[in-house]
Design a protein around this motif. Structure first.
Motif, mmCIF file in Angstrom:
data_model
loop_
_atom_site.group_PDB
_atom_site.id
_atom_site.type_symbol
_atom_site.label_atom_id
_atom_site.label_comp_id
_atom_site.label_asym_id
_atom_site.label_seq_id
_atom_site.Cartn_x
_atom_site.Cartn_y
_atom_site.Cartn_z
ATOM 1 N N ILE A 7 0.878 -1.161 0.000
ATOM 2 C CA ILE A 7 0.000 0.000 0.000
ATOM 3 C C ILE A 7 0.917 1.213 0.000
ATOM 4 O O ILE A 7 1.691 1.405 0.946
ATOM 5 N N VAL A 8 0.863 2.023 -1.065
ATOM 6 C CA VAL A 8 1.783 3.153 -1.201
ATOM 7 C C VAL A 8 1.033 4.415 -1.608
ATOM 8 O O VAL A 8 -0.130 4.364 -2.012
ATOM 9 N N LYS A 9 1.722 5.532 -1.537
ATOM 10 C CA LYS A 9 1.150 6.802 -1.986
ATOM 11 C C LYS A 9 0.992 6.760 -3.509
ATOM 12 O O LYS A 9 1.867 6.229 -4.203
ATOM 13 N N PRO A 10 -0.095 7.318 -4.030
ATOM 14 C CA PRO A 10 -0.354 7.239 -5.474
ATOM 15 C C PRO A 10 0.767 7.785 -6.355
ATOM 16 O O PRO A 10 1.072 7.209 -7.397
ATOM 17 N N PHE A 11 1.404 8.869 -5.936
ATOM 18 C CA PHE A 11 2.447 9.453 -6.789
ATOM 19 C C PHE A 11 3.729 8.618 -6.817
ATOM 20 O O PHE A 11 4.628 8.890 -7.612
ATOM 21 N N THR A 31 -4.647 -1.441 -7.642
ATOM 22 C CA THR A 31 -6.005 -1.020 -7.276
ATOM 23 C C THR A 31 -5.927 0.316 -6.550
ATOM 24 O O THR A 31 -5.081 0.494 -5.671
ATOM 25 N N GLU A 32 -6.818 1.232 -6.910
ATOM 26 C CA GLU A 32 -6.906 2.482 -6.161
ATOM 27 C C GLU A 32 -7.760 2.215 -4.929
ATOM 28 O O GLU A 32 -8.874 1.704 -5.041
ATOM 29 N N VAL A 33 -7.221 2.534 -3.760
ATOM 30 C CA VAL A 33 -7.918 2.277 -2.504
ATOM 31 C C VAL A 33 -7.888 3.528 -1.637
ATOM 32 O O VAL A 33 -7.193 4.496 -1.943
ATOM 33 N N LYS A 34 -8.637 3.508 -0.557
ATOM 34 C CA LYS A 34 -8.609 4.585 0.431
ATOM 35 C C LYS A 34 -8.431 3.957 1.802
ATOM 36 O O LYS A 34 -8.925 2.866 2.056
ATOM 37 N N GLY A 35 -7.747 4.658 2.673
ATOM 38 C CA GLY A 35 -7.564 4.144 4.024
ATOM 39 C C GLY A 35 -6.803 5.131 4.878
ATOM 40 O O GLY A 35 -6.484 6.233 4.450
ATOM 41 N N PHE A 36 -6.519 4.706 6.099
ATOM 42 C CA PHE A 36 -5.699 5.520 6.987
ATOM 43 C C PHE A 36 -5.050 4.621 8.007
ATOM 44 O O PHE A 36 -5.502 3.524 8.287
ATOM 45 N N GLY A 37 -3.958 5.101 8.546
ATOM 46 C CA GLY A 37 -3.247 4.425 9.624
ATOM 47 C C GLY A 37 -2.951 5.468 10.672
ATOM 48 O O GLY A 37 -3.844 6.154 11.156
ATOM 49 N N LYS A 85 8.195 10.414 5.178
ATOM 50 C CA LYS A 85 7.091 11.104 5.837
ATOM 51 C C LYS A 85 6.021 10.101 6.234
ATOM 52 O O LYS A 85 5.930 9.005 5.672
ATOM 53 N N ILE A 86 5.186 10.496 7.179
ATOM 54 C CA ILE A 86 4.107 9.625 7.628
ATOM 55 C C ILE A 86 3.190 9.297 6.446
ATOM 56 O O ILE A 86 2.965 10.132 5.580
ATOM 57 N N GLY A 87 2.713 8.058 6.398
ATOM 58 C CA GLY A 87 1.817 7.645 5.327
ATOM 59 C C GLY A 87 2.509 7.018 4.138
ATOM 60 O O GLY A 87 1.897 6.836 3.087
#
Length: 112
Positions: A7-11, A31-37, A85-87
């Motif tokens: 799971i990575v940042k889109p860019f 796959t384009e997904v959405k989430g948070f940690g 960076k975070i995320g």
């Protein structure tokens, strides 16, 4: 055989794809997904109103590989997706019991 899910940042998708291609990995599912940690979303301003974005856009990459390639694949993804960076994301590794190529009925490593 292993299934590596990142799971990575889109860019960072193109950087990860390029890094994997450099080590001989050419097939993947994205796959384009959405989430948070720990990032826990953020607030945005739209037409003067502030609202909370709880789920951040991410990209999920699934790659089926031979077990011998695992360390190379993990390092390629980690180094390409890293911003410090975070995320930045996560990498998950799962075993694959069986793989079958539908077109030729090949199975196991040959199907990868």
């Amino acid at each position: 055989m292993k299934l590596v899910t990142a799971i990575v940042k889109p860019f960072k998708l193109d950087d990860v794809r390029e890094a994997l291609s450099d080590i001989g990995i050419h097939g993947m599912t994205v796959t384009e997904v959405k989430g948070f940690g720990r990032q826990k979303g953020h607030t945005e301003l739209y037409r003067g109103a502030e609202y909370v974005v709880d789920f951040l856009p991410k990209v999920k990459i699934d790659i089926a590989i031979a077990s011998e390639m695992l360390d190379q694949v993990i390092e390629a993804i980690r180094s390409a997706a890293h911003t410090g960076k975070i995320g930045d994301g996560k990498i998950f590794v799962s075993p694959i019991e069986q793989t079958i190529r539908i077109r030729t009925s090949e199975s196991g490593k040959e199907a990868l």
